[in-house]
Design a protein around this motif. Structure first.
Motif: not given
Length: 319
Positions: A156-157, A199
């Motif tokens: 996700s990050r 990502e």
């Protein structure tokens, strides 16, 4: 002495029946063979009679209740047994013993077990260190198992970037699965040497996400892919076969010459010439009558104009 009233066999394949209605109530006096209740089966509806005279002491199958063949429906006895049954029923009506409540500890343990199934434990540095150490001294950070049926996750990050200093158990990135979103910690204190999964990219459990190592260490290089085998050279196509020449067409054969006419009287007219005479002006048959080939030959040889000759033969034929 009390007598039990049981459900009799009401057919060859009937195994159970349903109490439709009670015709007598507890305490009622009944006579032998007097109907006590009505029973319904899938084949017949019938009345169950009392097997003896007495008082209906107890009803053991309530209306709309289904029981098997041979089950006890009621109890019939003497009137003196009715008082004893009442006292017995009062004793039976005593409050049941209280069931021990489950202990708080066992209930909490069950709740924790359920919570663990829904939310798997967050990964720690201990379970992330499963990555192998590369030749440059770095440690690979792999995607741990985040649930029993979880096979992949999506980055996700990234919370750290290449070159950032990280501490042991400090979150490096966030990973999302179909069951849980969690942070992946650093397995050691050092520097983030390499990021291998970007990502929004999905990878399987066990895939290498990053490499963490000491400052100045180089990230382990990924194994070079094996070179593809050289493509085989195309084989030249075999030369096409030359077309075979068609056989020459057969020349048409000349038509046969018309057969010569046969003279019915050769002894009279003489031999037939083998070739036609040269083109000499001679009189036609319409002018001189019928002239045989022999006469024509003689006239040609002697230069005689047959048109000027008067025939002496039959019908003026020149002979």
């Amino acid at each position: 002495m009390s007598t039990s009233v049981t459900l009799p066999a009401l057919g060859e394949s009937v195994t159970e029946g349903t109490v439709s209605r009670w015709l007598k109530q507890v305490g009622d006096t009944v006579e032998a063979d007097e109907p006590l209740l009505e029973v319904s089966t899938d084949k017949v509806d019938t009345e169950i009679p009392s097997p003896t005279s007495g008082v209906l002491l107890e009803i053991k199958a309530q209306e709309d209740e289904t029981v098997e063949v041979g089950a006890v429906l009621a109890v019939i006895g003497d009137a003196s047994e009715a008082d004893g049954s009442d006292s017995g029923s009062d004793g039976a009506a005593a409050e049941p013993e209280e069931q021990p409540e489950p202990s708080t500890e066992s209930a909490n343990a069950a709740d924790e077990e359920i919570a663990q199934d829904d939310n798997p434990p967050a990964p720690t540095a201990a379970n992330v260190r499963g990555g192998s150490t590369g030749g440059g001294g770095g440690i690979e950070v792999t995607l741990p198992a985040l649930g029993e049926s979880v096979t992949e996750g999506t980055v996700s990050r990234w919370l750290k970037q290449v070159g950032d200093t990280v501490e042991a158990d400090e979150p490096l990135l966030e990973v999302s699965t179909d069951k849980v979103d969690t942070e992946i910690p650093s397995p050691m204190s050092g520097v983030l040497l390499e990021i291998r999964v970007q990502e929004d990219e999905s990878v399987e459990v066990g895939a290498v996400l990053a490499v963490v190592g000491e400052a100045g260490a180089s990230a382990p290089s990924e194994p070079a892919p094996e070179p593809a085998p050289p493509a085989e050279k195309p084989q030249p196509a075999p030369p096409a076969e030359k077309p075979k020449p068609a056989p020459p067409a057969e020349k048409p054969k000349p038509a046969p010459a018309p057969a010569a006419k046969i003279d019915p009287q050769p002894e009279r007219h003489g031999p037939v010439p083998t070739s036609a005479p040269a083109a000499t002006p001679v009189a036609s048959d319409s002018e001189t009558g019928y002239v045989t080939p022999l006469v024509r030959k003689l006239a040609k040889e002697h230069g005689v104009d047959l048109a000027s000759v008067t025939g002496t033969g039959v019908g003026g034929r020149v002979r």
